[in-house]
Write a protein that holds these residues in place. Structure first.
Motif, PDB file in Angstrom:
ATOM      1  N   GLY A  29       0.785  -1.235   0.000  1.00 54.61           N
ATOM      2  CA  GLY A  29       0.000   0.000   0.000  1.00 54.61           C
ATOM      3  C   GLY A  29       0.816   1.283   0.000  1.00 54.61           C
ATOM      4  N   SER A  30       1.991   1.298   0.586  1.00 49.06           N
ATOM      5  CA  SER A  30       2.711   2.580   0.689  1.00 49.06           C
ATOM      6  C   SER A  30       3.261   3.060  -0.655  1.00 49.06           C
ATOM      7  CB  SER A  30       3.847   2.485   1.703  1.00 49.06           C
ATOM      8  OG  SER A  30       3.329   2.605   3.000  1.00 49.06           O
ATOM      9  N   ASN A  88       2.596  11.838  -8.980  1.00 47.73           N
ATOM     10  CA  ASN A  88       1.992  11.153  -7.825  1.00 47.73           C
ATOM     11  C   ASN A  88       0.689  11.866  -7.462  1.00 47.73           C
ATOM     12  OD1 ASN A  88       2.888  13.409  -6.155  1.00 47.73           O
ATOM     13  ND2 ASN A  88       4.902  12.460  -6.300  1.00 47.73           N
ATOM     14  N   ALA A  89      -0.070  11.217  -6.601  1.00 47.22           N
ATOM     15  CA  ALA A  89      -1.367  11.782  -6.216  1.00 47.22           C
ATOM     16  C   ALA A  89      -1.197  13.122  -5.496  1.00 47.22           C
ATOM     17  CB  ALA A  89      -2.116  10.800  -5.322  1.00 47.22           C
ATOM     18  N   THR A  90      -0.108  13.281  -4.775  1.00 44.85           N
ATOM     19  CA  THR A  90       0.145  14.556  -4.085  1.00 44.85           C
ATOM     20  C   THR A  90       0.217  15.703  -5.104  1.00 44.85           C
ATOM     21  OG1 THR A  90       1.437  13.322  -2.449  1.00 44.85           O
ATOM     22  CG2 THR A  90       1.658  15.703  -2.419  1.00 44.85           C
ATOM     23  N   TYR A 115      -5.554  11.940   4.175  1.00 41.16           N
ATOM     24  CA  TYR A 115      -4.111  11.664   4.155  1.00 41.16           C
ATOM     25  C   TYR A 115      -3.359  12.944   4.502  1.00 41.16           C
ATOM     26  CZ  TYR A 115       0.308   9.815   2.296  1.00 41.16           C
ATOM     27  OH  TYR A 115       1.601   9.369   2.146  1.00 41.16           O
ATOM     28  N   CYS A 118      -2.033  15.438   1.861  1.00 37.72           N
ATOM     29  CA  CYS A 118      -3.073  16.118   1.079  1.00 37.72           C
ATOM     30  C   CYS A 118      -3.825  17.110   1.947  1.00 37.72           C
ATOM     31  CB  CYS A 118      -4.003  15.087   0.445  1.00 37.72           C
ATOM     32  SG  CYS A 118      -3.093  13.990  -0.660  1.00 37.72           S
ATOM     33  N   ASP A 166     -11.228  10.770   0.019  1.00 34.41           N
ATOM     34  CA  ASP A 166     -10.402   9.605  -0.344  1.00 34.41           C
ATOM     35  C   ASP A 166     -11.299   8.511  -0.901  1.00 34.41           C
ATOM     36  OD1 ASP A 166      -8.518  11.092   0.938  1.00 34.41           O
ATOM     37  OD2 ASP A 166      -7.925   9.562   2.382  1.00 34.41           O
ATOM     38  N   VAL A 168     -10.112   5.321  -1.135  1.00 35.32           N
ATOM     39  CA  VAL A 168      -9.766   4.320  -0.117  1.00 35.32           C
ATOM     40  C   VAL A 168      -8.909   5.077   0.895  1.00 35.32           C
ATOM     41  CG1 VAL A 168      -8.617   2.127   0.368  1.00 35.32           C
ATOM     42  CG2 VAL A 168      -9.678   2.504  -1.874  1.00 35.32           C
ATOM     43  N   SER A 170      -6.284   5.968   3.902  1.00 33.40           N
ATOM     44  CA  SER A 170      -4.918   5.460   3.988  1.00 33.40           C
ATOM     45  C   SER A 170      -4.694   4.614   5.245  1.00 33.40           C
ATOM     46  CB  SER A 170      -3.944   6.627   3.927  1.00 33.40           C
ATOM     47  OG  SER A 170      -2.635   6.144   3.869  1.00 33.40           O
ATOM     48  N   ASP A 195      -9.487  11.737  -4.010  1.00 36.40           N
ATOM     49  CA  ASP A 195      -8.104  11.298  -3.868  1.00 36.40           C
ATOM     50  C   ASP A 195      -8.150   9.772  -3.924  1.00 36.40           C
ATOM     51  OD1 ASP A 195      -5.671  10.400  -3.051  1.00 36.40           O
ATOM     52  OD2 ASP A 195      -5.591  11.553  -1.177  1.00 36.40           O
ATOM     53  N   ALA A 197      -5.734   7.655  -4.451  1.00 33.00           N
ATOM     54  CA  ALA A 197      -4.349   7.156  -4.435  1.00 33.00           C
ATOM     55  C   ALA A 197      -4.251   5.626  -4.512  1.00 33.00           C
ATOM     56  CB  ALA A 197      -3.626   7.671  -3.194  1.00 33.00           C
ATOM     57  N   HIS A 198      -5.112   4.925  -3.768  1.00 34.22           N
ATOM     58  CA  HIS A 198      -5.031   3.456  -3.724  1.00 34.22           C
ATOM     59  C   HIS A 198      -5.966   2.751  -4.697  1.00 34.22           C
ATOM     60  CE1 HIS A 198      -2.554   2.877  -0.126  1.00 34.22           C
ATOM     61  NE2 HIS A 198      -3.090   3.999   0.303  1.00 34.22           N
ATOM     62  N   ASN A 218      -2.743   7.175  -7.924  1.00 36.79           N
ATOM     63  CA  ASN A 218      -1.434   6.596  -8.227  1.00 36.79           C
ATOM     64  C   ASN A 218      -1.566   5.341  -9.075  1.00 36.79           C
ATOM     65  OD1 ASN A 218       0.219   8.407  -6.882  1.00 36.79           O
ATOM     66  ND2 ASN A 218      -0.162   7.421  -4.910  1.00 36.79           N
ATOM     67  N   HIS A 220       1.534   3.688  -9.365  1.00 38.33           N
ATOM     68  CA  HIS A 220       2.671   2.909  -8.824  1.00 38.33           C
ATOM     69  C   HIS A 220       2.261   2.065  -7.624  1.00 38.33           C
ATOM     70  CE1 HIS A 220       3.506   7.218  -7.310  1.00 38.33           C
ATOM     71  NE2 HIS A 220       2.911   6.601  -6.307  1.00 38.33           N
ATOM     72  N   LYS A 221       1.050   2.223  -7.143  1.00 39.88           N
ATOM     73  CA  LYS A 221       0.605   1.350  -6.040  1.00 39.88           C
ATOM     74  C   LYS A 221       0.026   0.060  -6.647  1.00 39.88           C
ATOM     75  CE  LYS A 221      -0.467   5.053  -2.706  1.00 39.88           C
ATOM     76  NZ  LYS A 221       0.352   4.947  -1.491  1.00 39.88           N
TER      77      LYS A 221
HETATM   78  C1  LIG Z   1      -5.116   8.473   0.457  1.00 37.94           C
HETATM   79  C2  LIG Z   1      -3.761   8.854  -0.039  1.00 37.94           C
HETATM   80  N1  LIG Z   1      -3.608  10.013  -0.694  1.00 37.94           N
HETATM   81  C3  LIG Z   1      -2.426  10.406  -1.188  1.00 37.94           C
HETATM   82  C4  LIG Z   1      -1.315   9.624  -1.026  1.00 37.94           C
HETATM   83  C5  LIG Z   1      -0.019  10.154  -1.544  1.00 37.94           C
HETATM   84  O1  LIG Z   1       0.570   9.354  -2.483  1.00 37.94           O
HETATM   85  P1  LIG Z   1       1.921   9.883  -3.144  1.00 37.94           P
HETATM   86  O2  LIG Z   1       2.916   9.973  -2.036  1.00 37.94           O
HETATM   87  O3  LIG Z   1       2.270   8.831  -4.150  1.00 37.94           O
HETATM   88  O4  LIG Z   1       1.613  11.200  -3.727  1.00 37.94           O
HETATM   89  C6  LIG Z   1      -1.403   8.408  -0.344  1.00 37.94           C
HETATM   90  C7  LIG Z   1      -0.227   7.571  -0.160  1.00 37.94           C
HETATM   91  O5  LIG Z   1      -0.232   6.524   0.439  1.00 37.94           O
HETATM   92  C8  LIG Z   1      -2.661   8.014   0.164  1.00 37.94           C
HETATM   93  O6  LIG Z   1      -2.818   6.891   0.846  1.00 37.94           O
END
Ligand SMILES: Cc1ncc(COP(=O)(O)O)c(C=O)c1O
Length: 399
Positions: A29-30, A88-90, A115, A118, A166, A168, A170, A195, A197-198, A218, A220-221
């Motif tokens: 997940g990370s 990346n999602a950020t 998260y 964010c 979100d 999902v 975090s 968001d 991301a997952h 993302n 890459h996850k």
């Molecule tokens: C809900 C959520 N948003 C944003 C992110 C940020 O992802 P990144 O560091 O790839 O931008 C994560 C990363 O685990 C996340 O869980």
């Protein structure tokens, strides 16, 4: 020195990844983990880039980028004209939130399960514009997804300009019913930034159906693309106002056949676009790993996460914090009572270091909730087996 226990045997799929022998990776997940064949593809692309840097990055860049964007758009159920790659999602969240034209007193709404990185974008944007950050407190543990929906809708006001949601969460690892919530917010005239991301690779995505104002996620996850692969979708009627986090040539150099939104985002200064260009192969390769394709992979990962959570909850003598249908392929499990209340030692908890150093287990520990509790979060990807979580439970007993 904790007593040694025999580590689990690797399953059939683990050979396709690069994992260090003797480690047990329960934290997809990370940052995800990229399979060997995709990394080989990336190496080949990098060789091509360095063989002809200008041809690759400039003259014929779009000839490689566009098929990647199209494959991604098909995978997420979107029109390619509404989709751009970001790193990346950020970066996606930064682009959307920092492009908003806010007035003092406007409200940005998020949830207590969001998260941190964010949330920080909202905090800073509120600070410079005089807008107000509003946080909907979502209970956790929770019994149903309605608690999330109700918590958010209760906090919507006539000043709400954007809800960050979100798909999902975090640390708490809960699937949010975004379709219902986006529709409810739309009915109140409020835009949603999802968001996700997952989400891609963990949940089926159909942005044509969801139609949020903004969606970032993302790759890459759970799509297992190389690190630095993510996307931003912006609905057509919101595109004109959105600037990338990094402004480059695209603001005054248009390209025939591309939208101004794509012109702005496709180039963010010199960089290595090979992670983006590997996305079609990651989608294809992971989707071909099991006979039932992506849906079988998602289902298998979900079932393993459910089983893993049960194993750990029984061993730790704790209750699962949400129903099975609210988890995808990550799950939060409360640590046993004897771990609760121990003070934080800084960025990484001591037990987490010990788990890796003594047992080779990679799993994140978190602290959240009110009152604050300590949790770990497991991930279930195709290279994991139930034996991995039994090993984790046994190792935790020895800490
Ligand atoms: C809900 C959520 N948003 C944003 C992110 C940020 O992802 P990144 O560091 O790839 O931008 C994560 C990363 O685990 C996340 O869980």
């Amino acid at each position: 020195m904790p007593q040694k226990i025999p580590p689990p045997a690797p399953n059939h799929f683990r050979q396709f990844w690069e994992f260090k022998p003797g480690t047990v990776f329960l934290n997809h997940g990370s940052f995800g983990a990229c399979p060997k064949v995709i990394l080989e593809r990336q190496t080949k692309l990098r060789q091509e880039m360095e063989a002809e840097p200008v041809q690759f990055l400039w003259r014929r860049y779009e000839e490689r980028l566009e098929p990647a964007r199209r494959a991604l758009a098909e995978f997420i159920g979107a029109d390619a004209r509404d989709v751009v790659f970001v790193t990346n999602a950020t970066a996606g969240v930064n682009a959307v939130v920092r492009s908003l034209k806010l007035q003092p007193g406007d409200e940005l709404l998020t949830t207590s399960l969001d998260y941190n990185a964010c949330r920080n974008v909202l905090v800073e944007t509120a600070r410079v514009t005089g807008a107000q950050l509003v946080v909907a407190e979502i209970p956790f543990p929770l019994e149903s997804a309605d608690e999330i929906k109700t918590g958010i809708l209760q906090k919507v006001s006539s000043r709400t300009r954007l809800v960050m949601l979100d798909h999902v969460t975090s640390n708490s690892a809960v699937i949010v019913p975004v379709l219902e919530i986006v529709r409810e917010l739309e009915a109140r005239g409020v835009d949603t930034l999802v968001d996700g991301a997952h989400a891609p690779g963990m949940l089926p995505l159909n942005l044509h159906e969801l139609r949020p104002a903004y969606y970032t996620a993302n790759l890459h996850k759970w799509v297992c693309a190389p690190k630095g692969a993510a996307f931003l979708y912006v609905r057509e009627d919101r595109q004109a106002a959105v600037q990338p986090a990094v402004i480059s040539h695209g603001n005054n150099r248009t390209r025939p056949g591309f939208t101004p939104f794509q012109d702005r985002f496709d180039w963010a200064g010199t960089f290595d676009p090979t992670a983006w260009l590997c996305v079609p192969e990651a989608i294809r390769w992971l989707g071909a790993l099991l006979p039932g394709g992506w849906s079988e992979l998602r289902q298998r990962n979900h079932e393993l996460a459910v089983r893993a959570r049960k194993i750990l909850c029984e061993q730790f003598e704790v209750e699962p914090p949400c129903p099975n249908e609210l988890i995808g392929s990550i799950a939060a499990v409360q640590l046993p009572q004897r771990f609760q209340g121990r003070a934080s030692a800084g960025k990484i908890d001591e037990e987490q270091l010990e788990l890796y150093d003594q047992f080779g287990i990679e799993v994140p520990f978190n602290r959240f909730g009110d009152p604050e509790r300590r949790w770990l979060r497991i991930s279930a990807q195709v290279y994991n087996s139930a034996a991995d979580y039994e090993y984790l439970a046994a190792a935790i007993k020895r800490l």
